[in-house]
Design a protein around this motif. Structure first.
Motif, PDB file in Angstrom:
ATOM      1  N   PHE A 105       0.824  -1.251   0.098  1.00 49.83           N
ATOM      2  CA  PHE A 105      -0.031   0.019  -0.032  1.00 49.83           C
ATOM      3  C   PHE A 105       0.983   1.299   0.030  1.00 49.83           C
ATOM      4  N   MET A 106       0.374   2.313  -0.271  1.00 45.38           N
ATOM      5  CA  MET A 106       0.972   3.742  -0.314  1.00 45.38           C
ATOM      6  C   MET A 106       0.422   4.326   0.918  1.00 45.38           C
ATOM      7  N   LYS A 118       3.610  -5.214   3.677  1.00 48.01           N
ATOM      8  CA  LYS A 118       3.393  -6.227   4.681  1.00 48.01           C
ATOM      9  C   LYS A 118       3.632  -7.566   4.437  1.00 48.01           C
ATOM     10  N   LEU A 119       4.528  -8.222   5.199  1.00 53.58           N
ATOM     11  CA  LEU A 119       4.989  -9.659   4.843  1.00 53.58           C
ATOM     12  C   LEU A 119       3.962 -10.686   5.463  1.00 53.58           C
ATOM     13  N   ALA A 138      11.416  -2.963  13.716  1.00 53.41           N
ATOM     14  CA  ALA A 138      10.212  -3.288  14.620  1.00 53.41           C
ATOM     15  C   ALA A 138       9.413  -1.803  15.046  1.00 53.41           C
ATOM     16  N   ALA A 139      10.279  -0.919  15.241  1.00 49.32           N
ATOM     17  CA  ALA A 139       9.734   0.537  15.499  1.00 49.32           C
ATOM     18  C   ALA A 139       9.073   0.966  14.477  1.00 49.32           C
ATOM     19  N   VAL A 144       3.455   2.355  11.532  1.00 52.58           N
ATOM     20  CA  VAL A 144       2.901   1.959  10.463  1.00 52.58           C
ATOM     21  C   VAL A 144       2.744   0.464  10.214  1.00 52.58           C
ATOM     22  N   ASP A 145       1.470  -0.032   9.655  1.00 53.16           N
ATOM     23  CA  ASP A 145       1.512  -1.466   9.760  1.00 53.16           C
ATOM     24  C   ASP A 145       2.060  -2.040   8.453  1.00 53.16           C
TER      25      ASP A 145
END
Length: 185
Positions: A105-106, A118-119, A138-139, A144-145
């Motif tokens: 996603f943007m 996102k993996l 991780a931070a 952001v997801d």
């Protein structure tokens, strides 16, 4: 759909890297000034010295990283049929196969457009990286997801075009549709 996709390679912008290097050098200089400026009282001198040291350490690291990126002629981002290789920043993800991706996603963060990836197995991906890099990733993932974030500042191709290129490669591997930007593939 038997479309064959060519490899796309992005190199860091030398102009941007030069500006980042110069900016980091200025902050390193300011840090040294704070560390060795003895014109203020003893209490503020300690605070100034600590802030100066932190500035020198952080921006010194940024300076050397950007200097190396500017001198080396290595790609910052590569897309091919198997996946992509992100080496655009210190917290870049490295090699990622299209099959590992759950969602792309943007988004915009502090006025900068970015691509979020996102993996499917974020934990396994994080374990491939060293301690400090893993903590920074991780931070970033908590803000952001996205397991991986790709910033416009690290590539020369407009981020919208890179996103469409990535989506097309990813969808091609899944037998999905082709995305277009302003009537262009």
């Amino acid at each position: 759909m038997n479309t064959s996709y060519e490899q796309h390679v992005e190199y860091p912008s030398r102009k941007r890297m030069a500006l980042i290097t110069a900016g980091a050098a200025l902050f390193v200089s300011a840090g040294f000034f704070l560390m060795f400026d003895r014109s203020s009282g003893a209490g503020t001198s300690i605070i100034s010295s600590v802030l100066g040291l932190l500035s020198v350490l952080f921006f010194g690291t940024c300076f050397f990283y950007s200097l190396v990126k500017m001198i080396r002629k290595e790609p910052s981002f590569v897309i091919n049929e198997q996946g992509f290789v992100d080496s655009s920043s210190y917290t870049s993800g490295g090699a990622v196969a299209w099959r590992e991706i759950e969602h792309m996603f943007m988004y915009e963060l502090m006025g900068q457009k970015m691509i979020g990836v996102k993996l499917q197995d974020e934990k396994a991906f994080m374990e491939r990286h060293n301690g400090m890099k893993r903590k920074l990733m991780a931070a970033n993932s908590n803000m952001v997801d996205a397991t991986i974030s790709i910033a416009q500042s690290s590539i020369t191709l407009p981020i919208d075009e890179l996103y469409l290129m990535m989506m097309n490669h990813w969808q091609h591997g899944k037998g999905g549709r082709i995305y277009v930007l302003n009537g262009r593939k």
